[in-house]
Design an enzyme around this catalytic site. Structure first.
Site, PDB file in Angstrom:
ATOM      1  N   ASP A 287      44.502  48.661  47.944  1.00 63.27           N
ATOM      2  CA  ASP A 287      44.155  49.813  48.761  1.00 63.27           C
ATOM      3  C   ASP A 287      45.199  50.888  48.455  1.00 63.27           C
ATOM      4  O   ASP A 287      46.195  50.630  47.777  1.00 63.27           O
ATOM      5  CB  ASP A 287      44.119  49.459  50.254  1.00 63.27           C
ATOM      6  CG  ASP A 287      43.310  50.496  51.060  1.00 63.27           C
ATOM      7  OD1 ASP A 287      43.058  51.599  50.533  1.00 63.27           O
ATOM      8  OD2 ASP A 287      42.952  50.199  52.215  1.00 63.27           O
TER       9      ASP A 287
HETATM   10  C1  BGC Z   1      41.286  53.263  52.778  1.00 68.85           C
HETATM   11  C2  BGC Z   1      40.281  52.768  51.755  1.00 68.85           C
HETATM   12  C3  BGC Z   1      39.814  53.912  50.905  1.00 68.85           C
HETATM   13  C4  BGC Z   1      41.025  54.556  50.255  1.00 68.85           C
HETATM   14  C5  BGC Z   1      40.677  55.716  49.336  1.00 68.85           C
HETATM   15  C6  BGC Z   1      42.393  54.077  52.154  1.00 68.85           C
HETATM   16  O1  BGC Z   1      43.105  54.717  53.145  1.00 68.85           O
HETATM   17  O2  BGC Z   1      41.813  52.178  53.499  1.00 68.85           O
HETATM   18  O3  BGC Z   1      39.204  52.155  52.414  1.00 68.85           O
HETATM   19  O4  BGC Z   1      38.877  53.468  49.961  1.00 68.85           O
HETATM   20  O5  BGC Z   1      41.876  55.048  51.266  1.00 68.85           O
HETATM   21  O6  BGC Z   1      40.268  56.822  50.031  1.00 68.85           O
END
Ligand code: BGC
Length: 806
Positions: free
Chosen positions: A212
């Protein structure tokens, strides 16, 4: 291709670029690949179609809709040259307050597993990689970066992993995203058990495991424990962190090669090097997509209460309809955070109903409640508020002393360097109640990196310390006329200055006189209540109570008009205790996407017969939820973590431990095992017609491990067409291990004309009877008696049969 790359070049490919791209490698003609969030719309690159995704998708219980949604998202991605869709999210909705439930699916692993497969197949059929996330156990936003989800193997296998397992082994998903949290003390991005043993070992995952955004904590740990791609940039998986490690032999070059090969093989398999990802045959704005967005909303809306058959409404009998509430207009399409899609033309509930009733009925509208800033500005404090502005972030040093008549500086934040701000502010105020009753105390900050606590008469109102993900605070105080309370707020300024508001309002005064007046003159009132992207969002948990003032609004409107219908927006259950018995109808709308307003209107007016079924148990109170006692970290069980980011000073983190003591008894597993009942059970939802179940057939005995067919009839016994979700639950009373009383193992959505009957057959495979044996570390079936139950919710299963497995 791999052979042409130097070790440095290969390591460079392990980190993301420009927040949403993989690294390009011109020497092998490898372009960079583009990503976009996520589950409810391809949202990262401008306005888009916003669908009823997440919890709403789960409420459809419709595999075919999941496939259509996936295909549409895939087409929307191709139209924007997107190679990776960063969804779906499939974490378990363990607790109603978890801030991202609305993006995920349901409380049940089987329902999630069934829906995730066609969704992924749909996305990937369009030449776009789906990314199932967040692997694993991100079931709360509270302190999501630091907290460890501590859990036993049986619970993780039976509840928290099956949707990921189905995504990989059945949906053949080509990317997986690790979660932020730690699992049993180890961050997901370096978790050997999750990534190597289970995902890449047992499930044979061949695709790309990405982190993530900023969830990587160790170069060697991540490289050796399965992470293939660090997003959004290589803070750890870079040359500084890995080159020497490879030279010293702590990371094998073959391990790096394997990661690069996963990216190359996947890109080649998708044809990313042979064709442009942009497909001119797809549209960035599409009427066909709008129709799918509407289908999803229509299929998900769940009617929970309809006393006296108030619904469906008859448009010819309505002269005046009042639409009241903060969620009536503008449209609330989704929750907040990285899934928040900007829809082109979202249809609000107000617009949807106005379109439905046409030009001959009067449509009245009132927001019914003030905006938050109005409360801050209009609080009548008992004298000026003392402001002590300290030149530090911890209330030390000599403060600058001033006074102010109100605290309400919530101008939009601009991010700046942390060093810009070194102030902490103590506000001391007193408030004198002029009437008996409930008062709302509201505090809010809008500056990123800020922190605050509030004390009333010396007692702290929020649980200290205030950390990321804590429920946004508002409090209700019971005060007597003439009573004075002293309020102190300690605010630590955020990265861009002081943006803090504090106010008190007498709850009955919050509700506008206009709203009460309109409610009183209308034939029918719809109160559109619930959460929105500011009150239910990634990065923080939400309240179980409706956002401030909404309970009072519903009570006031219901007192003015007995024909009051409530619609609620949100990713799960919420507190209805103050008003549910005072209103005849309640419709759960989840987050219905851009066509939500049209769908709500079509359901209220009977143009569409409601067919959504709750994908969670709807609790009366947060306290009665089985995870309540286990939600926050165990006191004094903190451990510490020493993190060294290459090229930076080491940082020590505190790791709080959340013990999943609720174990297998998540949601309806708890309710049916304890024999207690939630407000509305998992799987429940009303229709304008009635259905009956009959003629259950199942073999009386069968060989353990074989697939068993179970058949039954579903009949539409009412007078309008409708859809029923037949649900099959399995119980294992003779198991050696303790098992939940019943578990969903099959379902089928059946569309029926009035009077029509369909025979449904569900095949129960070995897994439907198995549990995870902790000593054998494998799935096991205890031969003996099983009970199969069929019905329309986890609590209403009129058909049952016994099957003996030998
Ligand atoms: C989130 C993800 C997301 C990523 C990109 C993170 O803060 O937890 O689910 O895909 O950001 O935007």
């Amino acid at each position: 291709m791999l052979a042409k790359l130097s070790l440095e070049q290969k390591i460079e490919m392990l980190g993301g670029v420009d927040s949403m791209f993989t690294h390009a490698e011109p020497s092998i003609d490898l372009p960079r690949f583009k990503m976009s969030d996520a589950s409810v719309g391809v949202r990262t690159w401008g306005p888009t179609t916003a669908y009823a995704g997440g919890a709403a998708l789960a409420a459809t219980w419709d595999r075919e809709f999941a496939r259509k949604l996936g295909e549409s998202l895939g087409r929307d991605a191709r139209a924007r040259s997107v190679n990776f869709l960063l969804g779906p999210g499939v974490n378990i909705a363990r607790s109603p307050i978890s801030g991202r439930n609305f993006e995920y699916l349901s409380e049940d692993p089987f329902l999630n597993s069934v829906l995730v497969v066609p969704y992924i197949e749909g996305v990937q059929s369009q030449g776009v990689i789906a990314t199932v996330k967040h692997y694993a156990l991100n079931d709360q936003e509270y302190n999501r970066h630091n907290a460890s989800s501590d859990i036993d193997e049986r619970t993780i296998r039976e509840i928290y992993l099956p949707a990921f397992e189905a995504a990989v082994t059945k949906g053949h998903v080509d990317a997986v995203m690790n979660s932020y949290n730690l699992i049993n003390g180890v961050h997901a991005t370096q978790n050997d058990f999750l990534n190597l043993k289970v995902l890449k070992g047992e499930w044979g995952f061949q695709g790309i495991l990405m982190s993530d955004w900023d969830s990587t904590y160790d170069s060697v740990g991540a490289a050796n424990n399965g992470l293939d791609l660090e997003m959004p940039s290589p803070r750890f998986m870079n040359s500084k962190g890995l080159l020497d490690a490879v030279k010293a032999g702590t990371v094998k070059e073959s391990t790096i090669d394997e990661k690069v090969l996963r990216l190359l093989r996947t890109a080649l398999r998708y044809g990313f090097m042979d064709r442009p990802q942009f497909d001119p045959a797809d549209s960035t704005y599409s009427v066909a997509d709008r129709a799918i967005a509407l289908d999803g909303a229509l299929e998900s809306l769940t009617l929970l209460k309809n006393d006296g058959g108030l619904l469906p409404l008859n448009p010819s009998k309505i002269k005046t309809i009042a639409i009241i509430g903060p969620n009536a207009w503008p449209a609330v399409t989704g929750g907040g955070g990285s899934s928040d899609a900007q829809a082109f033309e979202p249809v609000s509930i107000l617009t949807g109903i106005a379109n439905q009733v046409g030009p001959n009925a009067h449509v009245l509208y009132s927001r019914g409640l003030p905006e938050m800033n109005d409360i801050f500005r209009n609080t009548h404090w008992d004298g000026p508020i003392k402001v002590a502005n300290y030149p530090s972030r911890d209330f030390t040093g000599t403060p600058e002393l001033t006074t102010t008549p109100s605290v309400g500086d919530l101008r939009r934040e601009r991010r700046g360097p942390r060093e810009d701000n070194r102030s902490s502010v103590r506000y001391t105020a007193s408030y004198k109640a002029d009437k008996d009753g409930k008062y709302l105390l509201l505090a809010a900050s809008q500056s990123w990196g800020s922190d605050f606590k509030v004390l009333a008469d010396g007692t702290e109102l929020a649980t200290p310390p205030h950390v990321e993900g804590q429920v946004p605070p508002f409090w209700t105080l019971d005060l007597k006329a003439g009573q004075t309370i002293n309020v102190e707020a300690d605010y630590i300024a955020g990265f861009n200055g002081v943006h803090f508001g504090l106010g008190i309002a007498y709850e009955p005064d919050l509700v506008s006189e206009e709203a009460k007046k309109l409610a009183a003159v209308a034939d029918i009132v719809v109160v559109a209540a619930g959460f929105d992207h500011s009150t239910e969002s990634e990065g923080s948990d939400r309240t179980f109570a409706l956002p401030w003032g909404q309970d009072a609004l519903i009570e006031a409107v219901a007192a003015a008009n007995p024909h009051t219908i409530i619609t609620v927006t949100g990713g799960g259950g919420l507190d209805t205790r103050r008003w549910l018995d005072k209103v005849p109808a309640l419709l759960h709308a989840y987050y219905p996407g851009q066509e939500g307003g049209t769908a709500v209107a079509e359901v209220l007016f009977g143009k569409h017969n409601p067919e959504g079924k709750l994908p969670f148990s709807f609790d009366r109170s947060w306290e009665e939820n089985p995870s309540f006692a286990w939600y926050y970290p165990v006191k004094d069980a903190d451990t510490s973590l020493h993190v060294t980011e290459p090229g930076r000073d080491p940082v020590d983190y505190v790791v709080p431990h959340v013990k999943y003591g609720d174990g297998l008894l998540v949601g309806y597993r708890y309710w049916t095992t304890t024999g207690k009942h939630p407000l509305y059970p998992f799987g429940f939802g009303l229709s304008y017609t009635t259905f009956s179940f009959s003629k259950l057939e199942a073999p009386a005995s069968a060989a353990s491990g074989s697939t068993i067919p179970v058949s039954f009839n579903v009949t539409n016994t009412g007078s309008v067409a409708g859809a029923e979700v037949a649900q099959l639950y399995v119980s294992d009373p003779s198991a050696k291990a303790t098992r939940p009383e019943r578990e969903l193992k099959g379902f089928e959505k059946v569309r029926l004309a009035p009077g029509e009957t369909k025979r449904v057959t569900i095949q129960l495979d070995a897994r439907a009877f198995s549990y995870w044996d902790e000593t054998k570390h494998n799935w096991t079936i205890d031969p003996g008696k099983f009970v199969i139950r069929v019905g329309d919710s986890s609590e209403n299963t009129p058909l049952s049969a016994e099957v003996t497995l030998k």
